[in-house]
Every structure is written in C-alpha cells, then in structure tokens.
Design a protein around this motif. Structure first.
Motif, short mmCIF file in Angstrom:
data_model
loop_
_atom_site.label_atom_id
_atom_site.label_comp_id
_atom_site.label_asym_id
_atom_site.label_seq_id
_atom_site.Cartn_x
_atom_site.Cartn_y
_atom_site.Cartn_z
N UNK A 82 38.48 20.55 63.59
CA UNK A 82 39.70 20.01 64.57
C UNK A 82 40.72 21.18 64.63
N UNK A 83 40.69 21.76 65.70
CA UNK A 83 41.64 22.86 65.98
C UNK A 83 43.01 22.52 66.27
N UNK A 84 43.40 21.35 66.53
CA UNK A 84 44.73 20.95 66.82
C UNK A 84 45.84 21.31 66.01
N UNK A 85 45.93 21.11 64.64
CA UNK A 85 46.75 21.46 63.90
C UNK A 85 47.01 23.15 63.86
N UNK A 86 45.67 23.84 64.14
CA UNK A 86 45.79 25.20 64.45
C UNK A 86 46.85 25.67 65.50
N UNK A 87 46.44 24.98 66.78
CA UNK A 87 47.02 25.21 67.96
C UNK A 87 48.47 24.82 67.87
N UNK A 88 48.57 23.74 67.34
CA UNK A 88 50.11 23.21 67.08
C UNK A 88 50.91 24.55 66.46
N UNK A 89 50.32 24.86 65.25
CA UNK A 89 51.10 25.59 64.59
C UNK A 89 51.66 27.05 64.99
N UNK A 90 50.56 27.39 66.06
CA UNK A 90 50.84 28.81 66.77
C UNK A 90 51.46 28.47 68.15
N UNK A 91 51.76 27.31 68.86
CA UNK A 91 52.32 27.11 70.00
C UNK A 91 53.57 27.78 70.25
N UNK A 92 54.40 27.70 68.91
CA UNK A 92 55.63 28.57 69.46
C UNK A 92 55.59 29.96 69.61
N UNK B 50 38.01 29.86 62.52
CA UNK B 50 39.09 29.15 63.31
C UNK B 50 39.28 29.71 64.70
N UNK B 51 38.66 30.84 64.84
CA UNK B 51 38.64 31.67 66.13
C UNK B 51 39.60 31.38 66.87
N UNK B 52 40.84 31.90 66.44
CA UNK B 52 42.05 32.02 66.82
C UNK B 52 42.41 33.15 67.94
N UNK B 53 41.36 34.02 68.20
CA UNK B 53 41.67 35.05 69.05
C UNK B 53 40.32 35.29 69.75
N UNK C 131 49.00 40.45 75.52
CA UNK C 131 48.65 39.10 75.98
C UNK C 131 47.35 38.45 75.32
N UNK C 132 46.50 39.47 75.03
CA UNK C 132 45.01 39.16 74.40
C UNK C 132 45.30 38.67 72.97
N UNK C 133 46.58 39.09 72.41
CA UNK C 133 46.89 38.62 70.81
C UNK C 133 47.44 37.46 70.77
N UNK C 134 47.71 36.72 72.10
CA UNK C 134 48.02 35.21 71.81
C UNK C 134 46.91 34.53 71.41
N UNK C 135 47.29 33.39 70.66
CA UNK C 135 46.15 32.45 69.98
C UNK C 135 45.74 31.45 71.00
#
Length: 336
Positions: free
Chosen positions: A305-315, A240-243, A115-119
């Motif tokens: 703006x993190x939204x494009x990053x968050x949208x890309x990894x939402x799946x 980008x601080x993805x995790x 679970x910790x690897x989820x962005x």
C-alpha cells in the motif's frame, strides 16, 4: 598542484582532430573516408557491466558506423574521469565531449531537472517516457544549452527504492536513519519528510560510506544496487519505488558547435536510436539483478500500500508545485 595540472591537461585532450592522410585506404564500399577524424570521450560513473554503459557503447558504435569510422567515441565507465558533478563541469568547459548522467545531478546546472526528484509523480516507465518524449521533455533537454551543454536523449533508470544496513520493513523504519541522496535540495526535502536524515554524497562514495557506517542507507534501482555491490553492506531493501529519475546523454556545446551539420544529425539520431536498446537492456538486467540480490540474502520487503508513503511526501510536491507547474501539468497529461 602538479596532480591538478595533470588532470586538467588530460581533460583538455578530449576532442582531438587528426586529418586523414592523403593515402587513406578505401572502404569496403570503394569510397574513401572523408573529412577529419575525431576521437571523442564519453564519461559514465556506472560500472563497466551496467546496461546503461552498454547503451553508451552502442551509441558510440552507431556513430562510428554511420561516419565510416571518422568519429570514434571512447567510453570511460566506473567514474574513471570523475564523479557526476565533475564530469558535467568538464562537459560545460569543453574539456570533455559527452557525459551520461542522472537527471537529478543536472538540477544544479538546469533547475527544471529538479522536477524528476519529486516523489511518485510517475506511475510507470511508460508514463515517464510518454512525458520525456513530449514537447516539454524535449524543451528540458534543449534548455541545457544555456549551461553550455546539449541534451541528446533520455535513458531509463528504473524505479528507486531504499536499502539499508538496518531493518527496513516499513516507512516507520526510515525514521532517524542517515540516508545518502543525490545532491539536490528536493531529495533532501524528501528524506526530511520521511523522518530520516539526508546525506548528499557522490555515488562512488556510497559503498565505503555504508561499510564504515557514515550512512545507514541509500536508495537506487536494482541495477545500480547490484553493479555497485551495495548489497554486500546493505542487507535490507524495501521496494517503495519513490522516484523514477531518468538518465540523460549529453554532449558539450563546445564539441557540438565544432561538428559539421551532417555529423550533428548523425550524433543526435544515434542517441535517439540507442534509447530503445537501452530500455530493453535495462529491463532485462533489472529483473536479473533483483533475483541475484534476493539470492544474496538481502531481506526484501514489497510495499503493498503506497498511500502512507504518498501521504508522507505530499508536502514536498506541494512545496515545489508552483515552481514546476508546467512540467507537473504535462506529467499529469501524459497519464491519459
């Protein structure tokens, strides 16, 4: 064959007990040290000057002080006893007493740690630790017992961002790049979602892989990037601080079961007491590491703006939501 035999022989000397002599000298308090003396080993893959290794040593120091020197924990940093997967397996077997490892590497031993690897599931370190210190966070540590390990405490590891040998100024630049990831399937899915090619690899192999072009990029905290000298090979960083993947301090169930109840309490409390120290050390070191990385000529891009990053990894989050529903609900609750 001989080398393998010697490695196993050395590993099996991990938990040694030597009874104190009848002529044990008195302590400063005028009391004799009681019980057998133990020398235990703690493995860490990070560099000797890393703040997490400093926390390992502080934990060892507190255990020694609180047992009047009866229990000595020797810290082996810089992958001296092997890479993460190897040392975790040694702890399982009881051939090694402690390991400090990233939570992502534990996914192969206890599925919940994936679970910790989820962005982008944590908004900040405060949010993360509110979850880690919750009943669910504790339950995850306790769940390691089924894998012959006992989780003692979580350490901070900061936020992970991408760095590369190639230009890296936006999400589009990741496409097609070969990126090293922690060895679990969630990370592979994350990299795929960003249009890049995931290359699972042990942390100790990353420098040479960057140097030789086996990989184009990797991702980690400022502290890990700096202490591993990856900035010498990867001159482009995007924040980008993805995790936020915590570190975990673990003791072998074999070693734990051999300890008297009083010593178990001492070891557990020392681990918990070392967390505050580790977080303070890590926070300061991260700031210093970032400044030194910038000074070394690394091109640093901050994501506004993190939204494009968050949208890309939402799946990726959607794919695993059902599997980690309990943990994700608790993470969401920890925001409040």
């Amino acid at each position: 064959m001989l080398a393998s035999f010697l490695m196993v022989s050395v590993a099996l000397t991990g938990c040694s007990a030597n009874k104190a002599s009848d002529n044990t000298p008195e302590t400063d308090a005028g009391m004799k040290a009681e019980g057998p003396k133990l020398t235990l080993r703690l493995a860490d893959t990070l560099a000797v000057d890393h703040p997490i290794v400093a926390a390992d040593k502080k934990f060892a120091e507190m255990v020694s002080e609180r047992t009047n020197g009866r229990i000595k924990i020797e810290v082996f940093a810089n992958s001296q006893l092997g890479e993460e997967k190897t040392t975790i397996e040694q702890v399982q077997l009881g051939a090694l007493d402690f390991v400090r490892t990233g939570a992502g590497a534990l996914a192969g031993f206890s599925k919940k740690f994936e679970v910790f690897s989820l962005p982008y599931i944590f908004e900040s370190e405060e949010h993360q630790f509110k979850f880690l210190e919750s009943a669910i966070g504790t339950k995850m540590l306790d769940g390691l017992e089924s894998s012959r390990m006992k989780g003692l405490a979580y350490y901070s590891a900061g936020a992970r961002s991408f760095y590369s040998r190639k230009p890296l100024t936006g999400i589009a630049d990741l496409k097609g790049q070969k990126i090293r990831v922690i060895q679990n399937k969630v990370n592979v899915d994350l990299i795929d979602a960003l249009g890049a090619n995931a290359t699972p690899m042990a942390f100790g192999e990353v420098f040479s892989a960057l140097q030789t072009g086996v990989i184009d990029a990797a991702e980690n905290s400022f502290a890990n990037l700096y202490t591993s000298n990856h900035q010498q090979q990867a001159k482009n960083l995007i924040i980008d601080q993805h995790q936020r993947v915590p570190e975990v301090l673990i003791i072998s169930k074999t070693t734990w079961d051999k300890l008297p109840e009083e010593d178990r309490k001492i070891v557990k409390q020392a681990a918990l007491d070392s967390v505050k120290i580790e977080r303070e050390l890590f926070d300061k070191f991260e700031k210093d590491a970032e400044a030194k990385i910038r000074a070394a000529g690394v091109t640093v891009t901050e994501v506004k703006d993190l939204k494009p990053w968050q949208d890309a990894v939402k799946p990726v989050i959607d794919k695993y939501r059902k599997e980690f529903q309990e943990e994700l609900d608790a993470i969401e609750k920890a925001k409040k």
